[in-house]
Design a protein around this motif. Sequence first.
Motif, PDB file in Angstrom:
ATOM      1  N   ASP A  15      -0.223  -8.459  -3.569  1.00  0.00           N
ATOM      2  CA  ASP A  15       0.580  -7.921  -4.671  1.00  0.00           C
ATOM      3  C   ASP A  15       0.951  -6.460  -4.436  1.00  0.00           C
ATOM      4  O   ASP A  15       1.930  -5.968  -4.990  1.00  0.00           O
ATOM      5  N   GLU A  16       0.183  -5.769  -3.611  1.00  0.00           N
ATOM      6  CA  GLU A  16       0.461  -4.361  -3.292  1.00  0.00           C
ATOM      7  C   GLU A  16       1.690  -4.223  -2.398  1.00  0.00           C
ATOM      8  O   GLU A  16       2.376  -3.224  -2.432  1.00  0.00           O
ATOM      9  N   GLY A  17       1.910  -5.187  -1.522  1.00  0.00           N
ATOM     10  CA  GLY A  17       2.991  -5.143  -0.546  1.00  0.00           C
ATOM     11  C   GLY A  17       2.537  -5.763   0.760  1.00  0.00           C
ATOM     12  O   GLY A  17       1.623  -6.588   0.783  1.00  0.00           O
ATOM     13  N   ILE A  18       3.165  -5.362   1.839  1.00  0.00           N
ATOM     14  CA  ILE A  18       2.786  -5.844   3.170  1.00  0.00           C
ATOM     15  C   ILE A  18       1.666  -4.940   3.674  1.00  0.00           C
ATOM     16  O   ILE A  18       1.816  -3.720   3.724  1.00  0.00           O
ATOM     17  N   ILE A  19       0.574  -5.552   4.037  1.00  0.00           N
ATOM     18  CA  ILE A  19      -0.617  -4.806   4.453  1.00  0.00           C
ATOM     19  C   ILE A  19      -0.799  -4.910   5.961  1.00  0.00           C
ATOM     20  O   ILE A  19      -0.705  -5.990   6.533  1.00  0.00           O
ATOM     21  N   LYS A  32      -2.847   0.276   5.592  1.00  0.00           N
ATOM     22  CA  LYS A  32      -1.540   0.858   5.270  1.00  0.00           C
ATOM     23  C   LYS A  32      -0.761  -0.192   4.492  1.00  0.00           C
ATOM     24  O   LYS A  32      -0.820  -1.372   4.808  1.00  0.00           O
ATOM     25  N   VAL A  33      -0.031   0.240   3.473  1.00  0.00           N
ATOM     26  CA  VAL A  33       0.759  -0.657   2.636  1.00  0.00           C
ATOM     27  C   VAL A  33       2.234  -0.316   2.831  1.00  0.00           C
ATOM     28  O   VAL A  33       2.611   0.860   2.791  1.00  0.00           O
ATOM     29  N   PHE A  34       3.046  -1.341   3.031  1.00  0.00           N
ATOM     30  CA  PHE A  34       4.477  -1.167   3.258  1.00  0.00           C
ATOM     31  C   PHE A  34       5.274  -1.972   2.248  1.00  0.00           C
ATOM     32  O   PHE A  34       4.870  -3.062   1.853  1.00  0.00           O
ATOM     33  N   GLU A  35       6.415  -1.431   1.843  1.00  0.00           N
ATOM     34  CA  GLU A  35       7.300  -2.123   0.917  1.00  0.00           C
ATOM     35  C   GLU A  35       8.235  -3.077   1.646  1.00  0.00           C
ATOM     36  O   GLU A  35       8.753  -4.004   1.052  1.00  0.00           O
ATOM     37  N   SER A  36       8.462  -2.822   2.942  1.00  0.00           N
ATOM     38  CA  SER A  36       9.433  -3.637   3.673  1.00  0.00           C
ATOM     39  C   SER A  36       8.897  -4.046   5.040  1.00  0.00           C
ATOM     40  O   SER A  36       7.988  -3.409   5.585  1.00  0.00           O
ATOM     41  N   GLU A  37       9.497  -5.109   5.581  1.00  0.00           N
ATOM     42  CA  GLU A  37       9.155  -5.550   6.927  1.00  0.00           C
ATOM     43  C   GLU A  37       9.534  -4.483   7.942  1.00  0.00           C
ATOM     44  O   GLU A  37       8.827  -4.290   8.929  1.00  0.00           O
ATOM     45  N   THR A  38      10.619  -3.777   7.696  1.00  0.00           N
ATOM     46  CA  THR A  38      11.066  -2.726   8.609  1.00  0.00           C
ATOM     47  C   THR A  38      10.012  -1.637   8.751  1.00  0.00           C
ATOM     48  O   THR A  38       9.692  -1.207   9.863  1.00  0.00           O
ATOM     49  N   GLY A  39       9.447  -1.193   7.642  1.00  0.00           N
ATOM     50  CA  GLY A  39       8.402  -0.169   7.685  1.00  0.00           C
ATOM     51  C   GLY A  39       7.173  -0.639   8.438  1.00  0.00           C
ATOM     52  O   GLY A  39       6.578   0.101   9.219  1.00  0.00           O
ATOM     53  N   MET A  40       6.810  -1.900   8.209  1.00  0.00           N
ATOM     54  CA  MET A  40       5.660  -2.474   8.897  1.00  0.00           C
ATOM     55  C   MET A  40       5.898  -2.537  10.399  1.00  0.00           C
ATOM     56  O   MET A  40       5.039  -2.175  11.190  1.00  0.00           O
ATOM     57  N   GLN A  57      -7.565  -7.618  18.459  1.00  0.00           N
ATOM     58  CA  GLN A  57      -7.486  -9.040  18.139  1.00  0.00           C
ATOM     59  C   GLN A  57      -6.559  -9.122  16.927  1.00  0.00           C
ATOM     60  O   GLN A  57      -6.808  -8.483  15.900  1.00  0.00           O
ATOM     61  N   LEU A  58      -5.458  -9.873  17.059  1.00  0.00           N
ATOM     62  CA  LEU A  58      -4.466  -9.954  15.990  1.00  0.00           C
ATOM     63  C   LEU A  58      -4.805 -11.058  14.999  1.00  0.00           C
ATOM     64  O   LEU A  58      -5.174 -12.164  15.396  1.00  0.00           O
ATOM     65  N   HIS A  59      -4.654 -10.732  13.729  1.00  0.00           N
ATOM     66  CA  HIS A  59      -4.805 -11.691  12.633  1.00  0.00           C
ATOM     67  C   HIS A  59      -3.548 -11.524  11.785  1.00  0.00           C
ATOM     68  O   HIS A  59      -3.475 -10.598  10.972  1.00  0.00           O
ATOM     69  N   VAL A  60      -2.575 -12.377  11.997  1.00  0.00           N
ATOM     70  CA  VAL A  60      -1.286 -12.247  11.324  1.00  0.00           C
ATOM     71  C   VAL A  60      -1.058 -13.489  10.471  1.00  0.00           C
ATOM     72  O   VAL A  60      -1.196 -14.611  10.961  1.00  0.00           O
ATOM     73  N   SER A  61      -0.690 -13.286   9.208  1.00  0.00           N
ATOM     74  CA  SER A  61      -0.444 -14.418   8.323  1.00  0.00           C
ATOM     75  C   SER A  61       0.739 -15.232   8.842  1.00  0.00           C
ATOM     76  O   SER A  61       1.589 -14.730   9.576  1.00  0.00           O
ATOM     77  N   GLU A  62       0.760 -16.485   8.449  1.00  0.00           N
ATOM     78  CA  GLU A  62       1.837 -17.380   8.883  1.00  0.00           C
ATOM     79  C   GLU A  62       3.215 -16.822   8.518  1.00  0.00           C
ATOM     80  O   GLU A  62       4.171 -16.968   9.270  1.00  0.00           O
ATOM     81  N   GLU A  63       3.289 -16.161   7.376  1.00  0.00           N
ATOM     82  CA  GLU A  63       4.549 -15.578   6.905  1.00  0.00           C
ATOM     83  C   GLU A  63       5.147 -14.593   7.913  1.00  0.00           C
ATOM     84  O   GLU A  63       6.353 -14.524   8.094  1.00  0.00           O
ATOM     85  N   ILE A  69       5.007 -11.247  16.398  1.00  0.00           N
ATOM     86  CA  ILE A  69       4.867 -11.602  17.809  1.00  0.00           C
ATOM     87  C   ILE A  69       6.159 -11.333  18.573  1.00  0.00           C
ATOM     88  O   ILE A  69       6.126 -10.770  19.664  1.00  0.00           O
ATOM     89  N   ASN A  70       7.293 -11.706  17.992  1.00  0.00           N
ATOM     90  CA  ASN A  70       8.582 -11.432  18.653  1.00  0.00           C
ATOM     91  C   ASN A  70       8.821  -9.930  18.793  1.00  0.00           C
ATOM     92  O   ASN A  70       9.340  -9.473  19.819  1.00  0.00           O
ATOM     93  N   HIS A  71       8.437  -9.158  17.789  1.00  0.00           N
ATOM     94  CA  HIS A  71       8.629  -7.709  17.846  1.00  0.00           C
ATOM     95  C   HIS A  71       7.743  -7.073  18.929  1.00  0.00           C
ATOM     96  O   HIS A  71       8.203  -6.239  19.706  1.00  0.00           O
ATOM     97  N   ILE A  72       6.503  -7.498  18.985  1.00  0.00           N
ATOM     98  CA  ILE A  72       5.570  -6.948  19.978  1.00  0.00           C
ATOM     99  C   ILE A  72       6.022  -7.306  21.403  1.00  0.00           C
ATOM    100  O   ILE A  72       5.898  -6.498  22.302  1.00  0.00           O
TER     101      ILE A  72
END
Length: 74
Positions: A15-19, A32-40, A57-63, A69-72
Motif C-alpha cells: 500500500d506504500e508503493g513499490i518497495i 526504499k519506497v517508489f511511486e513509479s516503476e521508473t523510479g524503481m 539474491q533476487l526476490h522479485v514479485s511476479e508483478e 530481469i529485462n532491465h538488469i
Amino acid sequence: MDKIPKKSLSVFRTDEGIIVERENEFGTAFKKVFESETGMLEYLDVYKSTDTIADYQLHVSEEFWSLVINHINS
C-alpha cells in the motif's frame, strides 16, 4: 565450514508503493519506497552500473519479475 550469508534484494508492491528492500550480509535491511516503476528502475541502475547485482539474491514479485530481469539484462 559455515556458509556466508548472501545479500538479498527484494522488489514488491504494498500500500506504500513499490518497495525495494536490500538486506546486507549482516542481516540489516534497508527499504526504499517508489511511486513509479521508473523510479524503481533508476534505483536498480546503481546495482547494474556498479556490476554488484550478482552479489545479491533476487526476490522479485511476479508483478515486476519480467520488468526487473529485462532491465538488469539490458
